[in-house]
Motif scaffolding. Structure first.
Motif, PDB file in Angstrom:
ATOM      1  N   LEU A  21       0.828  -1.210   0.000  1.00 34.41           N
ATOM      2  CA  LEU A  21       0.000   0.000   0.000  1.00 34.41           C
ATOM      3  C   LEU A  21       0.864   1.262   0.000  1.00 34.41           C
ATOM      4  N   LEU A  22       1.954   1.245   0.762  1.00 39.03           N
ATOM      5  CA  LEU A  22       2.841   2.402   0.791  1.00 39.03           C
ATOM      6  C   LEU A  22       3.584   2.562  -0.534  1.00 39.03           C
ATOM      7  N   SER A  23       3.872   1.453  -1.200  1.00 42.46           N
ATOM      8  CA  SER A  23       4.492   1.534  -2.536  1.00 42.46           C
ATOM      9  C   SER A  23       3.543   2.216  -3.511  1.00 42.46           C
ATOM     10  N   ILE A  24       2.260   1.881  -3.420  1.00 41.60           N
ATOM     11  CA  ILE A  24       1.256   2.537  -4.271  1.00 41.60           C
ATOM     12  C   ILE A  24       1.176   4.011  -3.928  1.00 41.60           C
ATOM     13  N   LEU A  25       1.243   4.342  -2.635  1.00 42.78           N
ATOM     14  CA  LEU A  25       1.201   5.741  -2.211  1.00 42.78           C
ATOM     15  C   LEU A  25       2.392   6.521  -2.773  1.00 42.78           C
ATOM     16  N   VAL A  26       3.598   5.936  -2.688  1.00 43.91           N
ATOM     17  CA  VAL A  26       4.791   6.599  -3.215  1.00 43.91           C
ATOM     18  C   VAL A  26       4.666   6.816  -4.721  1.00 43.91           C
ATOM     19  N   THR A  27       4.135   5.822  -5.427  1.00 37.94           N
ATOM     20  CA  THR A  27       3.932   5.960  -6.874  1.00 37.94           C
ATOM     21  C   THR A  27       2.984   7.103  -7.179  1.00 37.94           C
ATOM     22  N   CYS A  28       1.913   7.227  -6.410  1.00 42.85           N
ATOM     23  CA  CYS A  28       0.959   8.328  -6.609  1.00 42.85           C
ATOM     24  C   CYS A  28       1.618   9.681  -6.335  1.00 42.85           C
ATOM     25  N   ILE A  29       2.405   9.762  -5.255  1.00 41.83           N
ATOM     26  CA  ILE A  29       3.097  11.015  -4.930  1.00 41.83           C
ATOM     27  C   ILE A  29       4.062  11.395  -6.050  1.00 41.83           C
ATOM     28  N   TRP A  30       4.779  10.404  -6.570  1.00 43.75           N
ATOM     29  CA  TRP A  30       5.760  10.639  -7.628  1.00 43.75           C
ATOM     30  C   TRP A  30       5.085  11.192  -8.879  1.00 43.75           C
ATOM     31  N   HIS A  31       4.003  10.552  -9.299  1.00 41.22           N
ATOM     32  CA  HIS A  31       3.341  10.958 -10.536  1.00 41.22           C
ATOM     33  C   HIS A  31       2.443  12.175 -10.346  1.00 41.22           C
ATOM     34  N   ALA A  32       2.151  12.529  -9.093  1.00 42.97           N
ATOM     35  CA  ALA A  32       1.328  13.708  -8.827  1.00 42.97           C
ATOM     36  C   ALA A  32       2.106  15.017  -8.984  1.00 42.97           C
TER      37      ALA A  32
END
Length: 302
Positions: A21-32
């Protein structure tokens, strides 16, 4: 299944799920939009290590009686073990490649002291100048680079590598390479490591030359010469190394020759650790909900 066995399985499963879940969160932060930000190496390091560190502080399983685990729990345990094992393998391969290069060069190297720093001069075809290894890093310089650069340029090159050693950049790189989470298999994880390496090079340039215009010009000149020597050669530098002219040479030269501007503030590892601890503290009011979710996780599909 007794309580101890269930507890181990649940902790592993929660770690795997939290890391995912945190990996998905980091991916969202990166692409945001974070990928467009001029981030310091400490910020990039903290973002990349958020999944494994945050997951470690989020695992929670209060005592209860032994129970039978469901298939979802087993799947998450397998996922956690795979990510952990793959991280260990990546770290071993990185360390073995660095050790192999040092061993291959040991027969022909010659020790020098440049700018009061011991340096290994090696006979290799590539224009290698790098810090190699993590726990006992060594600065190596190819003889061809010594021949191509002036004494002042070589001093600045060595100062740049000393800056990497002082910042323990190779240890940080090892942590990034071995991080046991899903980001290791995703493009975002690779992009974060590449951006961290670039930021670490910019910061090492700044620490090596400071505001001294002469030093900055000498380092920029050395970067250009090493880059020219690299044309037509096969770059097979070990992963666990910080070669001086492998990341955005043009951007680094431009920054060295441009008027000074404030560097982005970097995060100290103590701040990152304190932030990870804070996750567990702030999550205390949610532990009741977490416990209920864990019970659902354990029983799902049973």
């Amino acid at each position: 299944m007794n309580f101890a066995e269930t507890l181990v399985l649940v902790l592993a499963a929660v770690y795997g799920l939290a890391g995912l879940l945190l990996s998905i969160l980091v991916t969202c932060i990166w692409h945001a939009g974070f990928h467009r930000r001029r981030a310091a190496s400490g910020e990039l390091l903290a973002l990349r290590l958020l999944p494994p560190v945050g997951a470690a502080f989020l695992i929670y399983e209060p005592a209860h009686e032994a129970e039978q685990a469901g298939p979802l729990l087993a799947g998450l345990v397998i996922f956690a073990l795979i990510t952990l094992g793959h991280g260990i393998v990546r770290a071993w391969h990185a360390g073995a490649a660095a050790a192999a290069l040092l061993h291959r060069c040991a027969r022909n190297n010659r020790g020098l002291v440049i700018a009061e720093q011991p340096v290994d001069v090696i006979e290799v075809s590539d224009p290698l100048v790098a810090v190699i290894g993590a726990w006992r890093p060594r600065i190596v310089v190819a003889r061809g680079v010594l021949a191509a650069c002036t004494d002042e340029e070589i001093r600045q090159v060595v100062a740049h590598e000393v800056a990497h050693v002082s910042a323990r950049d190779n240890v940080k790189l090892l942590l990034l390479l071995a991080s046991p989470d899903a980001l290791a298999w995703a493009p975002t994880g690779k992009a974060l490591i590449a951006r961290w390496r670039a930021a670490a090079e910019f910061e090492a340039d700044a620490r090596a030359s400071g505001a001294d215009r002469r030093k900055r010009v000498a380092l920029a000149s050395a970067l250009i010469k090493v880059a020219r020597l690299s044309i037509g050669t096969r770059h097979q530098f070990p992963v666990l190394s910080m070669p001086i002219a492998s990341d955005d040479v043009e951007g680094r030269v431009r920054r060295l020759l441009a008027p000074l501007r404030p560097s982005p503030r970097t995060l100290h590892i103590q701040v990152v650790f304190a932030g990870a601890c804070l996750i567990a503290v702030l999550a205390v009011p949610l532990y009741g909900i977490v416990q209920e979710l864990i019970e659902v996780l354990v029983a799902f599909g049973r």
